[in-house]
Motif scaffolding. Sequence first.
Motif, PDB file in Angstrom:
ATOM      1  N   GLU A 150       0.816  -1.213   0.000  1.00 15.54           N
ATOM      2  CA  GLU A 150       0.000   0.000   0.000  1.00 15.54           C
ATOM      3  C   GLU A 150       0.850   1.264   0.000  1.00 15.54           C
ATOM      4  N   VAL A 151       2.154   1.093  -0.197  1.00 12.52           N
ATOM      5  CA  VAL A 151       3.084   2.220  -0.106  1.00 12.52           C
ATOM      6  C   VAL A 151       3.527   2.650  -1.501  1.00 12.52           C
ATOM      7  N   VAL A 152       3.459   3.955  -1.768  1.00 12.20           N
ATOM      8  CA  VAL A 152       3.877   4.515  -3.050  1.00 12.20           C
ATOM      9  C   VAL A 152       5.099   5.401  -2.813  1.00 12.20           C
ATOM     10  N   LEU A 153       6.175   5.091  -3.534  1.00 14.56           N
ATOM     11  CA  LEU A 153       7.399   5.894  -3.469  1.00 14.56           C
ATOM     12  C   LEU A 153       7.448   6.798  -4.683  1.00 14.56           C
ATOM     13  N   ASP A 154       7.517   8.099  -4.448  1.00 19.20           N
ATOM     14  CA  ASP A 154       7.579   9.087  -5.530  1.00 19.20           C
ATOM     15  C   ASP A 154       8.982   9.678  -5.542  1.00 19.20           C
ATOM     16  N   SER A 155       9.789   9.272  -6.524  1.00 12.79           N
ATOM     17  CA  SER A 155      11.180   9.720  -6.573  1.00 12.79           C
ATOM     18  C   SER A 155      11.321  11.173  -7.001  1.00 12.79           C
ATOM     19  N   GLY A 183      -3.719   7.741   3.062  1.00 12.53           N
ATOM     20  CA  GLY A 183      -3.942   9.150   2.768  1.00 12.53           C
ATOM     21  C   GLY A 183      -2.845  10.062   3.259  1.00 12.53           C
ATOM     22  N   ASP A 184      -1.779   9.485   3.814  1.00 13.03           N
ATOM     23  CA  ASP A 184      -0.685  10.288   4.370  1.00 13.03           C
ATOM     24  C   ASP A 184       0.487  10.358   3.406  1.00 13.03           C
ATOM     25  N   THR A 185       1.106  11.531   3.338  1.00 17.91           N
ATOM     26  CA  THR A 185       2.304  11.732   2.529  1.00 17.91           C
ATOM     27  C   THR A 185       3.450  12.156   3.439  1.00 17.91           C
ATOM     28  N   LEU A 186       4.550  11.419   3.372  1.00 14.26           N
ATOM     29  CA  LEU A 186       5.710  11.681   4.225  1.00 14.26           C
ATOM     30  C   LEU A 186       6.888  12.124   3.369  1.00 14.26           C
ATOM     31  N   ASN A 236      17.176  12.980   1.289  1.00 15.39           N
ATOM     32  CA  ASN A 236      17.710  12.482   0.025  1.00 15.39           C
ATOM     33  C   ASN A 236      18.273  11.067   0.118  1.00 15.39           C
ATOM     34  N   ARG A 237      19.064  10.792   1.159  1.00 16.26           N
ATOM     35  CA  ARG A 237      19.652   9.455   1.268  1.00 16.26           C
ATOM     36  C   ARG A 237      18.584   8.416   1.632  1.00 16.26           C
ATOM     37  N   GLU A 238      17.573   8.814   2.373  1.00 15.00           N
ATOM     38  CA  GLU A 238      16.462   7.905   2.657  1.00 15.00           C
ATOM     39  C   GLU A 238      15.770   7.502   1.353  1.00 15.00           C
ATOM     40  N   LEU A 239      15.566   8.497   0.491  1.00 16.70           N
ATOM     41  CA  LEU A 239      14.932   8.239  -0.798  1.00 16.70           C
ATOM     42  C   LEU A 239      15.754   7.265  -1.624  1.00 16.70           C
ATOM     43  N   ARG A 240      17.061   7.509  -1.717  1.00 13.40           N
ATOM     44  CA  ARG A 240      17.905   6.649  -2.552  1.00 13.40           C
ATOM     45  C   ARG A 240      17.969   5.231  -2.000  1.00 13.40           C
ATOM     46  N   LEU A 241      17.949   5.095  -0.685  1.00 16.06           N
ATOM     47  CA  LEU A 241      17.963   3.763  -0.091  1.00 16.06           C
ATOM     48  C   LEU A 241      16.653   3.033  -0.383  1.00 16.06           C
ATOM     49  N   LEU A 242      15.534   3.731  -0.260  1.00 14.78           N
ATOM     50  CA  LEU A 242      14.251   3.100  -0.566  1.00 14.78           C
ATOM     51  C   LEU A 242      14.142   2.720  -2.041  1.00 14.78           C
ATOM     52  N   GLU A 243      14.748   3.510  -2.922  1.00 18.45           N
ATOM     53  CA  GLU A 243      14.719   3.168  -4.342  1.00 18.45           C
ATOM     54  C   GLU A 243      15.356   1.803  -4.586  1.00 18.45           C
ATOM     55  N   ARG A 254      15.474   5.020  10.456  1.00 20.18           N
ATOM     56  CA  ARG A 254      14.612   6.143  10.080  1.00 20.18           C
ATOM     57  C   ARG A 254      13.472   5.672   9.171  1.00 20.18           C
ATOM     58  N   LEU A 255      13.809   4.827   8.207  1.00 21.39           N
ATOM     59  CA  LEU A 255      12.792   4.364   7.271  1.00 21.39           C
ATOM     60  C   LEU A 255      11.764   3.476   7.961  1.00 21.39           C
ATOM     61  N   ARG A 256      12.213   2.672   8.897  1.00 20.59           N
ATOM     62  CA  ARG A 256      11.260   1.823   9.632  1.00 20.59           C
ATOM     63  C   ARG A 256      10.249   2.674  10.389  1.00 20.59           C
ATOM     64  N   ARG A 257      10.709   3.776  10.951  1.00 23.46           N
ATOM     65  CA  ARG A 257       9.774   4.655  11.663  1.00 23.46           C
ATOM     66  C   ARG A 257       8.745   5.237  10.701  1.00 23.46           C
ATOM     67  N   LYS A 258       9.185   5.570   9.500  1.00 24.47           N
ATOM     68  CA  LYS A 258       8.263   6.159   8.533  1.00 24.47           C
ATOM     69  C   LYS A 258       7.295   5.128   7.957  1.00 24.47           C
ATOM     70  N   LEU A 259       7.696   3.853   7.983  1.00 25.17           N
ATOM     71  CA  LEU A 259       6.833   2.799   7.460  1.00 25.17           C
ATOM     72  C   LEU A 259       5.913   2.197   8.528  1.00 25.17           C
TER      73      LEU A 259
END
Length: 222
Positions: A131-136, A145-148, A152-159, A196-201
Amino acid sequence: MRFLLIEDNADLAKAVIECLALDGHAIDHAADLVSAQACMDVASYDLILLDIMLPDGDGRDFLAQHREAANRTPVIVLTARSQVSDRVGMLDLGADDYLTKPFDFSELEARIRAVLRRQGGVANNTRTVGEVVLDSTNGTLRIGGDTLALRNRELRLLEVFFASPEQIFSKSHLMDRLFSFEEEVSENAIEVYIARLRRKLEGANVKIETVRGLGYRLLVDA
């Protein structure tokens, strides 16, 4: 993601590195073909930015050898040559795209995104797992309905994780994807970003699981 920039103009190289580093990318710089090959012998790259006129040879020869070796790493050529025949020749050699110097950095960023999309077989800059959408493009996670917002490094790691759900990535592999040769960091940095990413997920049906002794993987809860 980790890029190799092959460019002998020190001022241009510095500007490109600073621009892409702001997006969280790791960039190794080679000022000639010998240094470029040395980098490629010890690291893998998501993208190569290639100048043509280099002190020790022609970037087109590098490109041709790159493709003859069946290396599929995408290549964007940075060139001062503006003739159609020159551009066609580089594309025929295996370049994925090109930019004519001087260029705008926003266009460089857009062309990088486009090439990486094609390489990943996706039509836009979003990826969905569970149910998670990553917008690079916007650097965000959408969970319900939440957007977090992501750093930058969090984004690249999730990619990395979103490109290959369920695949196990070692700390050393993730280090290689996030940091260049110039950055002196320990593997503890990966643990910090994972936390950090675990907290956001939290609350989503997607999680980053630790696989003891092997690394991490992204899973969707059943």
